[in-house]
Design a protein around this motif. Structure first.
Motif, PDB file in Angstrom:
ATOM      1  N   ARG A 280      20.121 119.772 118.589  1.00  0.00           N
ATOM      2  CA  ARG A 280      18.802 119.228 118.265  1.00  0.00           C
ATOM      3  C   ARG A 280      17.705 120.145 118.822  1.00  0.00           C
ATOM      4  O   ARG A 280      17.930 120.890 119.791  1.00  0.00           O
ATOM      5  CB  ARG A 280      18.647 117.807 118.797  1.00  0.00           C
ATOM      6  N   GLU A 377      12.528 106.578 124.900  1.00  0.00           N
ATOM      7  CA  GLU A 377      12.520 107.871 124.200  1.00  0.00           C
ATOM      8  C   GLU A 377      12.367 109.023 125.199  1.00  0.00           C
ATOM      9  O   GLU A 377      13.040 110.052 125.068  1.00  0.00           O
ATOM     10  CB  GLU A 377      11.389 107.903 123.170  1.00  0.00           C
ATOM     11  N   THR A 380      15.704 109.346 127.193  1.00  0.00           N
ATOM     12  CA  THR A 380      16.790 109.880 126.372  1.00  0.00           C
ATOM     13  C   THR A 380      16.580 111.356 126.082  1.00  0.00           C
ATOM     14  O   THR A 380      17.533 112.139 126.054  1.00  0.00           O
ATOM     15  CB  THR A 380      16.901 109.087 125.054  1.00  0.00           C
ATOM     16  N   SER A 381      15.320 111.760 125.877  1.00  0.00           N
ATOM     17  CA  SER A 381      15.023 113.179 125.686  1.00  0.00           C
ATOM     18  C   SER A 381      15.287 113.961 126.973  1.00  0.00           C
ATOM     19  O   SER A 381      15.826 115.075 126.940  1.00  0.00           O
ATOM     20  CB  SER A 381      13.571 113.345 125.241  1.00  0.00           C
ATOM     21  N   GLU A 388      21.804 115.424 117.741  1.00  0.00           N
ATOM     22  CA  GLU A 388      20.869 114.368 117.357  1.00  0.00           C
ATOM     23  C   GLU A 388      21.576 113.016 117.295  1.00  0.00           C
ATOM     24  O   GLU A 388      20.995 111.988 117.651  1.00  0.00           O
ATOM     25  CB  GLU A 388      20.248 114.700 115.985  1.00  0.00           C
ATOM     26  N   SER A 389      22.831 112.998 116.836  1.00  0.00           N
ATOM     27  CA  SER A 389      23.573 111.730 116.764  1.00  0.00           C
ATOM     28  C   SER A 389      23.792 111.145 118.149  1.00  0.00           C
ATOM     29  O   SER A 389      23.668 109.924 118.346  1.00  0.00           O
ATOM     30  CB  SER A 389      24.921 111.949 116.069  1.00  0.00           C
ATOM     31  N   TYR A 391      21.858 111.686 120.774  1.00  0.00           N
ATOM     32  CA  TYR A 391      20.524 111.243 121.200  1.00  0.00           C
ATOM     33  C   TYR A 391      20.200 109.875 120.608  1.00  0.00           C
ATOM     34  O   TYR A 391      19.749 108.968 121.312  1.00  0.00           O
ATOM     35  CB  TYR A 391      19.492 112.286 120.777  1.00  0.00           C
ATOM     36  N   GLN A 392      20.446 109.726 119.302  1.00  0.00           N
ATOM     37  CA  GLN A 392      20.132 108.460 118.632  1.00  0.00           C
ATOM     38  C   GLN A 392      20.984 107.314 119.174  1.00  0.00           C
ATOM     39  O   GLN A 392      20.488 106.197 119.365  1.00  0.00           O
ATOM     40  CB  GLN A 392      20.332 108.604 117.122  1.00  0.00           C
ATOM     41  N   ASN A 393      22.266 107.562 119.422  1.00  0.00           N
ATOM     42  CA  ASN A 393      23.150 106.502 119.932  1.00  0.00           C
ATOM     43  C   ASN A 393      22.701 106.019 121.310  1.00  0.00           C
ATOM     44  O   ASN A 393      22.688 104.810 121.577  1.00  0.00           O
ATOM     45  CB  ASN A 393      24.593 106.999 119.995  1.00  0.00           C
ATOM     46  N   LEU A 395      19.650 106.284 122.547  1.00  0.00           N
ATOM     47  CA  LEU A 395      18.356 105.626 122.388  1.00  0.00           C
ATOM     48  C   LEU A 395      18.522 104.212 121.839  1.00  0.00           C
ATOM     49  O   LEU A 395      17.899 103.260 122.333  1.00  0.00           O
ATOM     50  CB  LEU A 395      17.465 106.452 121.461  1.00  0.00           C
ATOM     51  N   ILE A 396      19.375 104.068 120.824  1.00  0.00           N
ATOM     52  CA  ILE A 396      19.617 102.745 120.230  1.00  0.00           C
ATOM     53  C   ILE A 396      20.188 101.791 121.275  1.00  0.00           C
ATOM     54  O   ILE A 396      19.776 100.625 121.358  1.00  0.00           O
ATOM     55  CB  ILE A 396      20.559 102.863 119.013  1.00  0.00           C
ATOM     56  N   PHE A 490      14.685 103.419 112.051  1.00  0.00           N
ATOM     57  CA  PHE A 490      15.097 102.799 113.317  1.00  0.00           C
ATOM     58  C   PHE A 490      14.367 101.477 113.550  1.00  0.00           C
ATOM     59  O   PHE A 490      14.984 100.428 113.765  1.00  0.00           O
ATOM     60  CB  PHE A 490      14.831 103.763 114.473  1.00  0.00           C
TER      61      PHE A 490
END
Length: 601
Positions: A280, A377, A380-381, A388-389, A391-393, A395-396, A490
């Motif tokens: 990412r 956010e 997580t960053s 990216e996957s 990161y998204q997991n 964050l979710i 999201f």
């Protein structure tokens, strides 16, 4: 396919701009020349072999560029990204340029074989795969380091040289889509195929799921109305409603998986091969060798990442959860104060005051959710996930845990600690309705109003014509580049997830929850359609085969509901326990009596 690149011409007489590239206004000339040269260079020279035209603004600046491609280049790109198209025999197969004649509706002079969304997706893929060769830095910016294999676009973005890349709207197609989608109020299905052709599969799947979920809520709403009117205090009848609730949630999720598979097969994404995921843009570390690709790229220790997750992020999330519970207890204190005030005065005003704590709490919940989202956010960053996957997991997971506790903790506390069904109904109704009103205002009405004001100012400044269809390309680009950016589905799925929780977990107590959910979703369809077409920049299409992790999260709620709703109601459990106790006592007395008689003998 490799032989095809050699004869591909980069000159296109009928240039169609598809993607806008905006550079910073103070970008150095040598950087612009180097970047545009890499875009138009042949594939053999590690270029993208696309077409570029500068867009001269009213100030004479040349920091905006339009990117397009020849039809042949786009067809070869379709093979590269693995697009799946329908063949003449009605089967779905991965497109290859060599067998192009076997695909349905293909003709050498048909430039609409690929949808505009697919063409823009191909250009985005090619731009993102522009990689450094021998360059050690971006020309003109010695601090922006490069290494072989590094994505040039990602480096330009992180360096602030590249402001944004976005696809252009097709004004005529958008006008047709607006008319068929939300231009008139109608009872019917959404034009999902047209939405998919214009915005791509990910957004079409969201609207497909929103539509399906709305229709699936109708039986719950129809059954809930008579339960609300005729069986309000008959709690035994709610057992039947809760049972139907559990069956309903199971069936609709299984049916959705079938409908989703049918749609994505027709669109070709069900058969698409997954693309190799690149690091990412925000990922950083020391240079190392990727063991999979063999290329040089940043490497970051997984131990350091785990330390950040478990020693910083996890304690922070727990602290936020504790704060949420603390606010919940303040809410119960306010409820008690309102109840005492009503008992002392017993007026119409005091009756209205009973709803004030719930309304205040609902507003506080929405504010806390949004503030926590920014913190999640940032954390997580900061954890520095490579993909990216991943990161998204993460964050979710952070956002869902907090939102679930923040929205449902008070309801569980009222149901299983206070056992106050009247307060539970009141709190659920207030939380549900208030959150729906706030979301509609914050996500659709406010952005639309702000965008409309900005559009008026832009038109006056540029002295444009009266209608959208008469806007020049310069004016269109200047309008769209200032529009808000749509950051994905999201937040939309999160809202549906919480709504599903309200309905599936608590509608047996407040049967009108499904009714309000249906009304909200009908307005949500129109407001989200308006938002996509008029408020935000056009997002790049993203192929998807399903709604992703949200499908599993909805199943998780179903299992929670099975645990929350017991097989036997509490009053029945007490009665059965009482009968069992009395029978055991009778048996014990009988045994004692027999023992006493045996001792006498």
């Amino acid at each position: 396919m490799a032989e095809s690149w050699s004869f591909l011409d980069t000159v296109e007489p009928n240039f169609q701009p598809l993607v806008v590239v905006e550079l910073a206004k103070d970008t150095k000339k040598e950087t612009i020349e180097w970047f545009t040269k890499r875009i138009v260079d042949k594939k053999a020279n590690a270029g993208a072999q696309l077409l570029v035209r500068p867009l001269v603004t009213e100030n004479g600046d040349e920091n905006i560029y339009l990117v397009g491609a020849s039809n042949l280049r786009l067809l070869l790109g379709a093979e590269t990204v693995g697009l799946v198209k329908e063949c003449n025999d009605n089967s779905m197969r991965t497109f290859t340029y060599s067998s192009r004649k076997t695909f349905k509706d293909f003709a050498d002079d048909n430039h609409n074989f690929l949808t505009m969304a697919e063409r823009q997706y191909i250009i985005k893929h090619e731009l993102e795969n522009l990689r450094a060769k021998d360059e050690k830095m971006i020309p003109g910016y010695p601090q922006a380091k490069l290494y072989p294999g590094k994505s040039i676009v990602r480096r330009l973005l992180t360096s602030g040289i590249l402001v944004q890349i976005f696809p252009l709207h097709d004004r005529e197609e958008l006008k047709k889509l607006r008319h068929s989608w939300y231009g008139r109020v109608k009872v019917g299905y959404q034009p999902l195929d047209e939405i998919r052709c214009y915005f791509g599969e990910t957004i079409a799947l969201y609207f497909g799921f929103l539509e399906y979920f709305t229709f699936a809520l109708i039986p719950m709403a129809v059954i809930g109305i008579p339960y609300y009117v005729f069986a309000w205090e008959d709690y035994d009848k709610y057992v039947m409603f809760a049972t139907f609730n559990l069956l309903w949630s199971t069936v609709i999720l299984e049916v959705w998986k079938r409908i989703c598979a049918i749609m994505t097969y027709r669109w070709g994404t069900l058969l698409m091969k997954r693309q190799f995921e690149e690091p990412r843009p925000g990922f950083h570390g020391v240079l190392g060798i990727n063991p999979v690709t063999g290329r040089e790229e940043p490497v970051y220790s997984s131990i350091k990442r785990q330390i950040r997750i478990y020693l910083v992020s996890l304690p922070f999330v727990c602290l936020c959860l504790y704060f949420s519970l603390y606010v919940m207890m303040i809410y119960f204190d306010l409820e008690q104060w309102a109840l005492d005030y009503h008992e002392e005065n017993e007026s119409n005003f005091s009756s209205l005051m009973l709803f004030v704590p719930s309304i205040i709490y609902a507003v506080v919940i929405e504010i806390m959710n949004r503030i926590y989202r920014y913190a999640a956010e940032f954390l997580t960053s900061w954890e520095n996930h490579r993909l990216e996957s991943s990161y998204q997991n993460h964050l979710i997971l952070k956002v869902l845990v907090f939102n679930f506790l923040n929205c449902f903790a008070s309801l569980f506390y009222i149901a299983f600690v206070l056992f106050d069904m009247k307060l539970l109904r009141q709190s659920l109704a207030t939380l549900l309705i208030t959150s729906q009103i706030l979301n509609q205002f914050a996500e659709s009405l406010l952005p639309y109003w702000l965008q409309k004001r900005h559009k008026k100012r832009m038109k006056k400044r540029m002295c444009s014509l009266k209608t959208d269809t008469d806007l020049s390309l310069v004016e269109q680009v200047n309008l769209e580049k200032e529009m808000g950016t749509y950051f994905g589905t999201f937040d939309d799925y999160l809202e549906l997830f919480l709504q599903f929780g309200y309905v599936s977990l608590f509608s047996c107590v407040y049967p009108l929850a499904a009714v309000f959910a249906v009304l909200n979703n009908i307005t949500e369809i129109y407001s989200d359609a308006l938002k996509m077409c008029r408020v935000y920049k056009r997002p790049f299409a993203e192929p998807s085969a399903n709604i992703g992790v949200w499908q599993h999260l909805l199943l998780a709620i179903k299992f929670i509901m099975a645990f929350v709703i017991p097989d036997k109601p509490r009053d029945i459990q007490i009665k059965l326990a009482k009968l069992e106790f009395e029978s055991l006592e009778a048996l014990k007395q009988q045994q004692m009596k027999l023992a006493a008689e045996s001792l006498k003998e």
